[in-house]
Scaffold this motif. Structure first.
Motif, PDB file in Angstrom:
ATOM      1  N   ASP A 302     -54.470  -5.852  24.501  1.00  0.00           N
ATOM      2  CA  ASP A 302     -55.877  -6.214  24.436  1.00  0.00           C
ATOM      3  C   ASP A 302     -56.415  -5.786  23.079  1.00  0.00           C
ATOM      4  N   TRP A 303     -57.032  -4.632  23.024  1.00  0.00           N
ATOM      5  CA  TRP A 303     -57.478  -4.104  21.740  1.00  0.00           C
ATOM      6  C   TRP A 303     -56.275  -3.538  20.991  1.00  0.00           C
ATOM      7  N   THR A 304     -56.112  -3.972  19.740  1.00  0.00           N
ATOM      8  CA  THR A 304     -54.946  -3.587  18.946  1.00  0.00           C
ATOM      9  C   THR A 304     -55.355  -2.603  17.859  1.00  0.00           C
ATOM     10  N   PRO A 305     -54.777  -1.408  17.848  1.00  0.00           N
ATOM     11  CA  PRO A 305     -55.059  -0.470  16.758  1.00  0.00           C
ATOM     12  C   PRO A 305     -54.681  -1.067  15.408  1.00  0.00           C
ATOM     13  N   VAL A 306     -55.368  -0.646  14.359  1.00  0.00           N
ATOM     14  CA  VAL A 306     -55.126  -1.184  13.019  1.00  0.00           C
ATOM     15  C   VAL A 306     -53.668  -1.017  12.615  1.00  0.00           C
ATOM     16  N   ASP A 307     -53.094   0.160  12.806  1.00  0.00           N
ATOM     17  CA  ASP A 307     -51.710   0.398  12.387  1.00  0.00           C
ATOM     18  C   ASP A 307     -50.730  -0.494  13.142  1.00  0.00           C
ATOM     19  N   ASP A 308     -50.989  -0.721  14.437  1.00  0.00           N
ATOM     20  CA  ASP A 308     -50.110  -1.608  15.209  1.00  0.00           C
ATOM     21  C   ASP A 308     -50.192  -3.039  14.687  1.00  0.00           C
ATOM     22  N   ALA A 309     -51.413  -3.482  14.360  1.00  0.00           N
ATOM     23  CA  ALA A 309     -51.590  -4.833  13.835  1.00  0.00           C
ATOM     24  C   ALA A 309     -50.842  -5.000  12.513  1.00  0.00           C
ATOM     25  N   LEU A 310     -50.930  -3.981  11.647  1.00  0.00           N
ATOM     26  CA  LEU A 310     -50.226  -4.050  10.364  1.00  0.00           C
ATOM     27  C   LEU A 310     -48.716  -4.078  10.565  1.00  0.00           C
ATOM     28  N   GLN A 311     -48.218  -3.290  11.497  1.00  0.00           N
ATOM     29  CA  GLN A 311     -46.779  -3.274  11.762  1.00  0.00           C
ATOM     30  C   GLN A 311     -46.296  -4.621  12.278  1.00  0.00           C
ATOM     31  N   MET A 312     -47.097  -5.260  13.126  1.00  0.00           N
ATOM     32  CA  MET A 312     -46.696  -6.566  13.652  1.00  0.00           C
ATOM     33  C   MET A 312     -46.684  -7.619  12.549  1.00  0.00           C
ATOM     34  N   LEU A 313     -47.683  -7.594  11.674  1.00  0.00           N
ATOM     35  CA  LEU A 313     -47.692  -8.536  10.561  1.00  0.00           C
ATOM     36  C   LEU A 313     -46.454  -8.350   9.680  1.00  0.00           C
ATOM     37  N   ARG A 314     -46.162  -7.109   9.398  1.00  0.00           N
ATOM     38  CA  ARG A 314     -45.021  -6.814   8.523  1.00  0.00           C
ATOM     39  C   ARG A 314     -43.715  -7.289   9.145  1.00  0.00           C
ATOM     40  N   ALA A 315     -43.573  -7.140  10.447  1.00  0.00           N
ATOM     41  CA  ALA A 315     -42.327  -7.501  11.113  1.00  0.00           C
ATOM     42  C   ALA A 315     -42.163  -9.008  11.259  1.00  0.00           C
ATOM     43  N   ARG A 316     -43.276  -9.752  11.296  1.00  0.00           N
ATOM     44  CA  ARG A 316     -43.189 -11.167  11.667  1.00  0.00           C
ATOM     45  C   ARG A 316     -43.271 -12.124  10.487  1.00  0.00           C
ATOM     46  N   LEU A 317     -43.622 -11.617   9.315  1.00  0.00           N
ATOM     47  CA  LEU A 317     -43.746 -12.488   8.160  1.00  0.00           C
ATOM     48  C   LEU A 317     -42.552 -12.328   7.230  1.00  0.00           C
ATOM     49  N   LYS A 318     -42.358 -13.310   6.370  1.00  0.00           N
ATOM     50  CA  LYS A 318     -41.251 -13.308   5.415  1.00  0.00           C
ATOM     51  C   LYS A 318     -41.679 -14.137   4.206  1.00  0.00           C
ATOM     52  N   PRO A 319     -41.009 -13.990   3.070  1.00  0.00           N
ATOM     53  CA  PRO A 319     -41.379 -14.785   1.896  1.00  0.00           C
ATOM     54  C   PRO A 319     -41.295 -16.275   2.176  1.00  0.00           C
ATOM     55  N   VAL A 320     -42.258 -17.023   1.664  1.00  0.00           N
ATOM     56  CA  VAL A 320     -42.281 -18.469   1.886  1.00  0.00           C
ATOM     57  C   VAL A 320     -42.287 -19.236   0.564  1.00  0.00           C
ATOM     58  N   VAL A 321     -42.080 -18.530  -0.543  1.00  0.00           N
ATOM     59  CA  VAL A 321     -42.129 -19.173  -1.855  1.00  0.00           C
ATOM     60  C   VAL A 321     -40.727 -19.459  -2.361  1.00  0.00           C
ATOM     61  N   GLN A 322     -40.649 -20.342  -3.343  1.00  0.00           N
ATOM     62  CA  GLN A 322     -39.369 -20.722  -3.929  1.00  0.00           C
ATOM     63  C   GLN A 322     -39.058 -19.852  -5.140  1.00  0.00           C
ATOM     64  N   SER A 323     -37.787 -19.872  -5.542  1.00  0.00           N
ATOM     65  CA  SER A 323     -37.352 -19.132  -6.723  1.00  0.00           C
ATOM     66  C   SER A 323     -37.157 -20.103  -7.876  1.00  0.00           C
ATOM     67  N   THR A 324     -37.503 -19.652  -9.070  1.00  0.00           N
ATOM     68  CA  THR A 324     -37.339 -20.485 -10.259  1.00  0.00           C
ATOM     69  C   THR A 324     -36.972 -19.588 -11.428  1.00  0.00           C
ATOM     70  N   THR A 325     -36.471 -20.185 -12.497  1.00  0.00           N
ATOM     71  CA  THR A 325     -36.091 -19.413 -13.675  1.00  0.00           C
ATOM     72  C   THR A 325     -37.180 -19.512 -14.733  1.00  0.00           C
ATOM     73  N   LYS A 326     -37.532 -18.360 -15.312  1.00  0.00           N
ATOM     74  CA  LYS A 326     -38.546 -18.314 -16.348  1.00  0.00           C
ATOM     75  C   LYS A 326     -38.056 -17.470 -17.519  1.00  0.00           C
ATOM     76  N   SER A 327     -38.511 -17.820 -18.718  1.00  0.00           N
ATOM     77  CA  SER A 327     -38.249 -16.947 -19.853  1.00  0.00           C
ATOM     78  C   SER A 327     -38.968 -15.629 -19.610  1.00  0.00           C
TER      79      SER A 327
END
Length: 700
Positions: A302-327
């Motif tokens: 129900d009510w989610t403590p701030v630290d629990d919410a942050l931990q869930m975000l950290r566990a469930r997300l991943k990088p979504v950007v592409q890699s490229t070469t730059k000078s």
């Protein structure tokens, strides 16, 4: 047909190419389905072979399967092996060459002499041709004018359908691949022997071993590589980077289809006939989308403590950007997508840290005084002394100069008497005084920057100092900002009764730009579900994440929540936070949506506390927690238990004061403040002087 790691090697047959990355040298590309590493420049074949052994060993230690491909033929045209060794076995030719080819760290080798030996066995006039050396070699013609194939084919069967492939009989001149074969097959022979049953060679053997070696042709990506060259990338580096990226992006079934060939004694070229597929993947390899249920809360929450919410975000997300070469210069401000290793030691050679005189410390034992004659010449930065300084002699040496042979110690010029031919000074002298060891700052091969780091101007200096010209970075995270609500009106327009100016969108767009993201203004959506859906569709097509404000609760006009609910991805996180309402999280066409409260104060607080670390993770920079610090309070407050509170605050005279009102509608407090005071979840009584945690805006 699945592999964890794809390695592409662009080979070379000549001398070692020096510390500065250049074309027509050895380059290695490495990729997986989640990462494309910066292309590696190798100065010599011995260095490349050592790297291959180390990398393949490391991949096997992790249980990975590897497809390593090389840009030279693995076999000669039909009939050659039979004539040379009396068998059609291509590995017999590998063994024959490995027993005769010599190579050293400088790249000096005997490839032309070995080719001439083969020619003499055929009669002395072919099949090999091309001698660029200053000396004549019996049996090897300098050009193609007088030579014979001795009934051997000009090209292999697998080369007939590809335009631009050169014959393996040509050893010199533009496009010559014959010398690469002679210098490459012995290396493959040693890799095959070293890894034993863990390696197989396609297509001569089934591609079912943990390590598979294959022949490839980088020019399959011709147009894509040319485009990379226009952007300043070296051709060879672009070839291995893009080709490894394309191979890593192949579906397992498509790769199996490519490798489904018979096992001719002439070998086969991986990817031949699939140029368009590889070119597409080289430019459009997309990161995986987020699943629609990544924000779902566990049952009963129900009510989610701030630290629990942050931990869930950290566990469930991943990088979504592409890699490229730059000078290096253009990489500043971007996030590294892979570790970077030094291509050269810094300093590259032992050198002097001061202006003075250099000598061998063994010649000045004791307390002195000492008198040493000077050799002719001097050593200066960029002007290396090529001779030897005998023991008991000294040389004039200037700051930054490489230490000449025979010198291990330098005495300051201020501590010396000098008449132009001799110097005199007192001891005692410590060996190595006023010198720098080679690599004492950075050693070649050492990891200098880690993936996830945002490249700084100082990093550009470090990268350049160790010979790194290009790095792999993530593309900037594209974050859209969308406001919702009929009550909003753009600043500069006339606001009717009941309307308010949209403060959230300008605030959030500016904040995103300050954090280094690509901020995309998606505009303002009215309270019309169909219109909002169309704007979300358009936003998802050009953004990696979207921040919305308003419409995130569960009322009749909260269309954002309703639309996310229709996708099955809505999660209303009722976070125990003040200020802040439920945080609506969802996924729209694979793009994460952060539904922020409509109130500007609550919108900014939720952005700082939740969106900032989440967006940083999505950008490839990893998760981060803001660094606050404890300072005495210049206010009083009695806080009840239950919710974490963030107060607008600023520092004055070593104490932190808070805004006069905690009302979340007081937008002026955001401008007045310099950061936030964070009060814990539990109850606390604060009086003047009580230590409280203050987080400046800049530290988010």
């Amino acid at each position: 047909m699945t592999f964890d790691t794809f390695i592409v090697v662009d080979w070379a047959s000549g001398k070692a190419s020096g510390p500065t990355p250049k074309k027509d040298a050895i380059w290695i590309g490495v990729a997986s389905d989640t990462n494309v590493e910066p292309p590696l420049y190798m100065r010599s074949r011995l260095e490349a072979e050592a790297w291959l052994i180390a990398r393949l060993s490391a991949e096997r230690a992790r249980g990975h399967r590897v497809l390593a491909s090389f840009d030279f033929p693995f076999a000669y045209p039909k009939g050659f092996a039979q004539s040379l060794i009396g068998s059609d076995d291509p590995f017999g030719v590998w063994d024959w060459l490995a027993a005769r080819i010599t190579d050293d760290a400088k790249g000096d080798n005997n490839r032309f002499d070995v080719a001439a030996e083969i020619n003499r066995a055929f009669g002395g006039d072919g099949p090999f041709w091309g001698n660029p050396l200053k000396r004549d070699i019996a049996g090897l013609e300098r050009n193609k004018s007088v030579y014979s194939l001795h009934d051997l084919p000009e090209k292999r069967g697998c080369e007939q359908a590809e335009q631009g492939l050169f014959t393996c009989w040509q050893l010199a001149g533009a496009g010559a691949v014959g010398a690469q074969v002679l210098m490459g097959l012995p290396v493959l022979h040693r890799l095959r022997k070293r890894f034993g049953n863990e390696v197989s060679v396609w297509p001569f053997e089934a591609a079912d071993a943990p390590i598979v070696l294959a022949e490839i042709w980088p020019s399959l990506l011709g147009p894509v590589v040319k485009e990379a060259e226009k952007n300043g990338e070296l051709r060879d580096a672009a070839q291995v980077r893009l080709l490894s990226k394309a191979l890593a992006g192949l579906e397992a079934s498509k790769l199996a289809e490519m490798m489904d060939v018979s096992s001719p004694i002439e070998g086969a070229i991986l990817g031949a006939g699939y140029s368009s597929d590889l070119q597409t993947l080289a430019t459009t390899l997309e990161p995986p989308k987020l699943s629609n249920d990544c924000f779902a809360l566990p049952a009963g929450i129900d009510w989610t403590p701030v630290d629990d919410a942050l931990q869930m975000l950290r566990a469930r997300l991943k990088p979504v950007v592409q890699s490229t070469t730059k000078s290096v210069e253009r990489a500043v401000g971007r996030v590294l997508s892979s570790d970077v290793s030094a291509l050269r030691s810094n300093p590259p050679l032992p050198n002097t840290a001061v202006d003075g005189f250099g000598f061998a410390s063994a010649s000045v034992l004791g307390d002195g005084p000492f008198e040493l004659p000077l050799v002719d010449g001097r050593a200066a930065a960029g002007l290396r002394f090529d001779g030897h300084v005998p023991s008991g002699w000294a040389i004039r040496i200037l700051t930054g100069a490489a230490l000449p042979d025979g010198v291990d110690t330098v005495v300051l010029q201020e501590d010396v008497r000098n008449d132009g031919t001799r110097i005199a000074f007192n001891g005692p002298i410590k060996t190595g005084s006023n010198t720098r060891r080679a690599g004492e700052d950075v050693r070649v091969g050492e990891t200098i920057l880690r993936a996830g780091r945002k490249v700084t101007p100082a990093d550009a200096a470090l990268l350049s100092a160790v010979g790194v010209a290009e790095v792999h970075t993530y593309t900037p995270l594209r974050v859209g900002v969308l406001s919702t609500g009929d009550e909003l009106v753009e600043t500069g327009q006339t606001a009717r009764d009941g309307q308010i100016y949209d403060a959230n969108r300008p605030m959030l767009l500016a904040q995103l730009r300050e954090w280094g993201f690509e901020a995309i203004d998606l505009g303002r959506a009215p309270d019309k579900r169909a219109t909002l859906k169309g704007m979300l569709d358009a936003g998802a097509a050009k953004c990696d994440a979207i921040l919305t404000s308003g419409g995130a609760s569960a009322g009749d006009e909260d269309h954002m929540s309703a639309l996310l609910a229709e996708t099955g991805s809505l999660a209303l996180w009722r976070i125990a936070l003040k200020p802040g309402r439920p945080l609506a999280l969802g996924v729209w066409d694979g793009v994460p949506i952060f539904g922020l409260p409509g109130n500007p104060v609550a919108a900014l607080v939720c952005t700082l506390i939740f969106a900032r670390p989440a967006l940083k993770l999505l950008s490839g920079a990893g998760w981060s927690t803001p660094n606050g610090f404890m300072v005495p309070a210049a206010f009083e407050k009695n806080k009840k238990a239950g919710r974490r509170e963030f107060l607008r605050a600023r520092l004055r005279v070593g104490q932190v004061e808070v805004f006069k009102s905690e009302g979340s509608g007081r937008v002026s407090g955001l401008s007045w403040a310099e950061g936030l005071v964070e009060l814990p979840d539990g109850a606390i009584d604060i009086v003047h002087g009580t230590p409280v945690r203050f987080i400046p805006y800049d530290l988010f």
